[in-house]
Design a protein around this motif. Structure first.
Motif, PDB file in Angstrom:
ATOM      1  N   SER A  93       5.271  32.282  14.056  1.00  0.00           N
ATOM      2  CA  SER A  93       4.624  31.241  13.246  1.00  0.00           C
ATOM      3  C   SER A  93       5.650  30.475  12.422  1.00  0.00           C
ATOM      4  N   GLU A  94       5.213  29.357  11.913  1.00  0.00           N
ATOM      5  CA  GLU A  94       6.079  28.539  11.069  1.00  0.00           C
ATOM      6  C   GLU A  94       6.263  29.215   9.714  1.00  0.00           C
ATOM      7  N   ILE A  95       7.470  29.163   9.211  1.00  0.00           N
ATOM      8  CA  ILE A  95       7.769  29.801   7.931  1.00  0.00           C
ATOM      9  C   ILE A  95       7.022  29.110   6.789  1.00  0.00           C
ATOM     10  N   SER A  96       6.801  27.793   6.912  1.00  0.00           N
ATOM     11  CA  SER A  96       6.083  27.061   5.865  1.00  0.00           C
ATOM     12  C   SER A  96       4.614  27.473   5.803  1.00  0.00           C
ATOM     13  N   PHE A  97       4.110  28.067   6.857  1.00  0.00           N
ATOM     14  CA  PHE A  97       2.753  28.625   6.865  1.00  0.00           C
ATOM     15  C   PHE A  97       2.790  30.079   6.401  1.00  0.00           C
ATOM     16  N   LEU A  98       3.707  30.845   6.949  1.00  0.00           N
ATOM     17  CA  LEU A  98       3.748  32.285   6.717  1.00  0.00           C
ATOM     18  C   LEU A  98       4.182  32.669   5.305  1.00  0.00           C
ATOM     19  N   SER A 140      -3.864  28.245   4.514  1.00  0.00           N
ATOM     20  CA  SER A 140      -4.634  28.595   5.706  1.00  0.00           C
ATOM     21  C   SER A 140      -5.423  27.399   6.217  1.00  0.00           C
ATOM     22  N   TYR A 141      -6.031  26.655   5.291  1.00  0.00           N
ATOM     23  CA  TYR A 141      -6.793  25.465   5.684  1.00  0.00           C
ATOM     24  C   TYR A 141      -5.874  24.418   6.308  1.00  0.00           C
ATOM     25  N   ALA A 145      -6.362  22.791   9.936  1.00  0.00           N
ATOM     26  CA  ALA A 145      -6.499  21.347  10.136  1.00  0.00           C
ATOM     27  C   ALA A 145      -5.475  20.831  11.143  1.00  0.00           C
ATOM     28  N   LYS A 146      -4.273  21.421  11.170  1.00  0.00           N
ATOM     29  CA  LYS A 146      -3.250  21.029  12.145  1.00  0.00           C
ATOM     30  C   LYS A 146      -3.667  21.374  13.565  1.00  0.00           C
TER      31      LYS A 146
END
Length: 161
Positions: A93-98, A140-141, A145-146
């Motif tokens: 996963s992307e670090i900006s998400f995780l 998470s949202y 949305a992405k």
């Protein structure tokens, strides 16, 4: 980044929603490991006692006592399990998400401190916990949305024909 259908070893494609659920489950398990580790480390350090200064001898005493304390060793083991989960998640996963979602460890640790250490949590700390949860919900949202881009003009006209 739109998460495409993923291939897993020996299985058919995995839809993005199922892939995200698996990532979140790995995160949840990792956060439980991390909170367990923190509680065990705290219990172990309570048995060792406070440091009496920052001399080389005192630091060595605390380090030696920690390296032989079963609760601290178990705490380090659970922290290592969390680290393993984190490595799996980083690879998928992307670090900006995780990374912002790992802040939920503060939420888990707060509840664990109440249940297993008998700590009292002030209203200001509860506000902080709530803000962390709101931030995690936004992250998470934003990922959700992405994953579901709005249909383009060509896609919407093709579906109406």
């Amino acid at each position: 980044m739109v998460l495409p259908r993923r291939r897993t070893r020996g299985s058919a494609s995995l839809p993005a929603k199922e892939f995200m659920i698996k990532l979140l489950l790995i995160l949840l398990v990792g956060l439980v490991f991390e909170s367990t580790g923190v509680i065990l480390l705290k219990k172990g350090m309570t048995h060792i006692g406070d440091m009496n200064g920052y001399t080389t001898g005192e630091i060595f005493r605390v380090f030696k006592a920690g390296a032989t304390n079963p609760q601290i060793l178990l705490g380090v083991f659970f922290e290592a399990l969390f680290f393993g989960c984190l490595l799996i998640l980083m690879s998928k996963s992307e670090i900006s998400f995780l990374w912002p979602l790992t802040a939920l460890s503060f939420v888990f640790a707060t509840f664990a401190a109440i249940w297993f250490l008998g700590e009292q949590v002030s209203a200001a700390r509860w506000i902080g916990v709530i803000l962390i949860m709101i931030g995690a919900a936004f992250i998470s949202y934003s990922q959700h949305a992405k994953e579901e881009p709005a249909p383009t003009a060509n896609q919407s006209s093709a579906t109406h024909q």
